[in-house]
Motif scaffolding. Structure first.
Motif, PDB file in Angstrom:
ATOM      1  N   ASP A 143      32.026  85.336  53.186  1.00 18.06           N
ATOM      2  CA  ASP A 143      31.373  86.559  53.655  1.00 18.06           C
ATOM      3  C   ASP A 143      29.976  86.264  54.183  1.00 18.06           C
ATOM      4  OD1 ASP A 143      33.649  87.888  52.925  1.00 18.06           O
ATOM      5  OD2 ASP A 143      32.827  88.710  51.053  1.00 18.06           O
ATOM      6  N   GLU A 144      29.286  85.317  53.554  1.00 16.63           N
ATOM      7  CA  GLU A 144      27.958  84.945  54.051  1.00 16.63           C
ATOM      8  C   GLU A 144      28.066  84.331  55.442  1.00 16.63           C
ATOM      9  OE1 GLU A 144      23.987  84.531  54.464  1.00 16.63           O
ATOM     10  OE2 GLU A 144      25.063  85.653  52.902  1.00 16.63           O
ATOM     11  N   GLU A 145      29.071  83.488  55.653  1.00 17.44           N
ATOM     12  CA  GLU A 145      29.268  82.899  56.973  1.00 17.44           C
ATOM     13  C   GLU A 145      29.640  83.973  57.999  1.00 17.44           C
ATOM     14  OE1 GLU A 145      28.517  79.971  57.873  1.00 17.44           O
ATOM     15  OE2 GLU A 145      28.197  79.053  55.916  1.00 17.44           O
ATOM     16  N   ILE A 146      30.408  84.956  57.589  1.00 15.97           N
ATOM     17  CA  ILE A 146      30.766  86.051  58.498  1.00 15.97           C
ATOM     18  C   ILE A 146      29.513  86.840  58.885  1.00 15.97           C
ATOM     19  CG2 ILE A 146      31.970  88.267  58.633  1.00 15.97           C
ATOM     20  CD1 ILE A 146      34.222  87.009  56.972  1.00 15.97           C
ATOM     21  N   ARG A 147      28.617  87.052  57.919  1.00 20.27           N
ATOM     22  CA  ARG A 147      27.364  87.756  58.248  1.00 20.27           C
ATOM     23  C   ARG A 147      26.515  86.928  59.207  1.00 20.27           C
ATOM     24  NH1 ARG A 147      27.952  89.484  52.779  1.00 20.27           N
ATOM     25  NH2 ARG A 147      26.820  87.655  52.005  1.00 20.27           N
ATOM     26  N   ARG A 164      31.984  78.977  62.514  1.00 23.47           N
ATOM     27  CA  ARG A 164      33.412  79.282  62.695  1.00 23.47           C
ATOM     28  C   ARG A 164      34.280  78.375  61.811  1.00 23.47           C
ATOM     29  NH1 ARG A 164      34.210  82.440  67.217  1.00 23.47           N
ATOM     30  NH2 ARG A 164      32.482  82.531  68.734  1.00 23.47           N
ATOM     31  N   GLU A 165      33.945  77.100  61.801  1.00 19.50           N
ATOM     32  CA  GLU A 165      34.734  76.166  60.997  1.00 19.50           C
ATOM     33  C   GLU A 165      34.631  76.488  59.518  1.00 19.50           C
ATOM     34  OE1 GLU A 165      33.213  72.391  62.083  1.00 19.50           O
ATOM     35  OE2 GLU A 165      34.129  72.374  64.086  1.00 19.50           O
ATOM     36  N   ALA A 166      33.421  76.885  59.085  1.00 15.56           N
ATOM     37  CA  ALA A 166      33.249  77.234  57.674  1.00 15.56           C
ATOM     38  C   ALA A 166      34.092  78.450  57.303  1.00 15.56           C
ATOM     39  CB  ALA A 166      31.771  77.495  57.380  1.00 15.56           C
ATOM     40  N   ILE A 167      34.110  79.441  58.183  1.00 17.39           N
ATOM     41  CA  ILE A 167      34.900  80.648  57.912  1.00 17.39           C
ATOM     42  C   ILE A 167      36.382  80.288  57.799  1.00 17.39           C
ATOM     43  CG2 ILE A 167      35.667  82.853  58.873  1.00 17.39           C
ATOM     44  CD1 ILE A 167      32.856  83.131  60.106  1.00 17.39           C
ATOM     45  N   GLU A 168      36.876  79.467  58.720  1.00 14.70           N
ATOM     46  CA  GLU A 168      38.286  79.048  58.674  1.00 14.70           C
ATOM     47  C   GLU A 168      38.585  78.238  57.412  1.00 14.70           C
ATOM     48  OE1 GLU A 168      38.993  76.938  62.265  1.00 14.70           O
ATOM     49  OE2 GLU A 168      38.837  78.721  63.552  1.00 14.70           O
ATOM     50  N   ARG A 169      37.657  77.359  57.047  1.00  9.93           N
ATOM     51  CA  ARG A 169      37.868  76.533  55.857  1.00  9.93           C
ATOM     52  C   ARG A 169      37.925  77.398  54.601  1.00  9.93           C
ATOM     53  NH1 ARG A 169      33.849  73.749  56.458  1.00  9.93           N
ATOM     54  NH2 ARG A 169      32.395  74.606  54.922  1.00  9.93           N
ATOM     55  N   TYR A 170      36.981  78.346  54.496  1.00 12.71           N
ATOM     56  CA  TYR A 170      36.984  79.211  53.320  1.00 12.71           C
ATOM     57  C   TYR A 170      38.227  80.084  53.284  1.00 12.71           C
ATOM     58  CZ  TYR A 170      32.143  77.856  52.381  1.00 12.71           C
ATOM     59  OH  TYR A 170      30.999  77.141  52.082  1.00 12.71           O
ATOM     60  N   ASN A 171      38.699  80.531  54.435  1.00 15.68           N
ATOM     61  CA  ASN A 171      39.924  81.340  54.450  1.00 15.68           C
ATOM     62  C   ASN A 171      41.117  80.534  53.953  1.00 15.68           C
ATOM     63  OD1 ASN A 171      38.936  83.827  55.336  1.00 15.68           O
ATOM     64  ND2 ASN A 171      39.090  83.279  57.503  1.00 15.68           N
ATOM     65  N   ARG A 172      41.199  79.268  54.350  1.00 15.41           N
ATOM     66  CA  ARG A 172      42.297  78.428  53.857  1.00 15.41           C
ATOM     67  C   ARG A 172      42.193  78.227  52.354  1.00 15.41           C
ATOM     68  NH1 ARG A 172      41.022  75.419  58.557  1.00 15.41           N
ATOM     69  NH2 ARG A 172      39.887  73.887  57.278  1.00 15.41           N
ATOM     70  N   GLN A 173      40.991  77.960  51.876  1.00 24.08           N
ATOM     71  CA  GLN A 173      40.807  77.737  50.433  1.00 24.08           C
ATOM     72  C   GLN A 173      41.095  79.007  49.640  1.00 24.08           C
ATOM     73  OE1 GLN A 173      36.773  76.278  50.424  1.00 24.08           O
ATOM     74  NE2 GLN A 173      37.424  74.126  50.645  1.00 24.08           N
ATOM     75  N   ILE A 174      40.721  80.139  50.199  1.00 21.25           N
ATOM     76  CA  ILE A 174      41.005  81.415  49.531  1.00 21.25           C
ATOM     77  C   ILE A 174      42.509  81.635  49.437  1.00 21.25           C
ATOM     78  CG2 ILE A 174      40.878  83.922  49.844  1.00 21.25           C
ATOM     79  CD1 ILE A 174      38.005  83.466  50.943  1.00 21.25           C
ATOM     80  N   ALA A 175      43.235  81.366  50.533  1.00 21.03           N
ATOM     81  CA  ALA A 175      44.687  81.531  50.527  1.00 21.03           C
ATOM     82  C   ALA A 175      45.338  80.588  49.513  1.00 21.03           C
ATOM     83  CB  ALA A 175      45.246  81.286  51.931  1.00 21.03           C
TER      84      ALA A 175
END
Length: 215
Positions: A143-147, A164-175
């Motif tokens: 969420d911080e990266e999205i902000r 962008r890469e951080a957001i994608e990485r966190y989304n994968r880790q969250i999933a």
């Protein structure tokens, strides 16, 4: 992902042990010593004892010189069915006895099995707790990266590639973390389902032991 190993013992219905039919013995007056019959695959079998297979197939009684003293027709279909059922019940009772012995070796009683089940459940719930904390941290970082991306866009700048890469990485880790939590929940249900027949059988054995007369 390494899944928790769980114990699986399936209960079977209890059948009273049945004494096997005593094998026929040679007739001492006739001097018979062997029995000959044809096996299902067409081979000739000769034995000193009368087997179930020979009774079903029909057999010849031989003396010590191999001469045929008597021929016996195959057992009637109803007798074959009865013998097979008795054999299946006896084998099932023997399997149940072995499983009961193993249960008694593993557990002192039903309460001991309940404690073993709860230990496994507690361990899995602890893993879920760790995963839940990890999930919260990952979501906060994403969420911080999205902000950060939103601020860049409002300022008319391109969103940095690192963001962008951080957001994608966190989304994968969250999933992955959510999948891990779901797997642990499934393991908990599996453990409870697997211990249910174990505990029930131990209760039956305990009740049977209490009701047994004292010698």
């Amino acid at each position: 992902m390494k899944r928790a190993a769980v114990l699986w013992l399936l209960p079977v219905l209890w059948w009273p042990a049945l004494s096997p039919a005593a094998p026929a013995r040679p007739d001492p007056e006739a001097g018979t010593v062997m029995y000959r019959h044809t096996t299902p695959d067409g081979n000739i079998a000769i034995s000193a004892t009368l087997s179930q297979q020979a009774i079903f197939a029909g057999y010849q009684v031989l003396d010590h010189n191999g001469r045929v003293l008597k021929e016996v027709a195959p057992a009637p279909p109803e007798a074959q069915a009865r013998r097979r059922q008795e054999l299946a019940q006896r084998q099932q009772a023997e399997r149940q006895a072995r499983q009961d012995e193993e249960l008694r070796r593993l557990y002192a009683g039903p309460e001991d099995a309940v404690r073993a089940r709860e230990r496994q459940v507690d361990a899995l719930e602890l893993k879920i707790g760790y995963a839940r904390n990890t999930l919260v941290q990952l979501e906060n970082k994403r969420d911080e990266e999205i902000r950060n991306a939103a601020r860049a866009e409002r300022a008319g700048r391109d969103v940095p590639d690192g963001t962008r890469e951080a957001i994608e990485r966190y989304n994968r880790q969250i999933a992955d973390t959510r999948e891990e939590m779901a797997a642990h929940h499934q393991d908990i249900e599996a453990v409870r389902a697997q211990y249910e027949p174990i505990i029930e059988r131990l209760r039956q054995l305990e009740a049977g032991g209490r009701s047994s007369p004292t010698p």
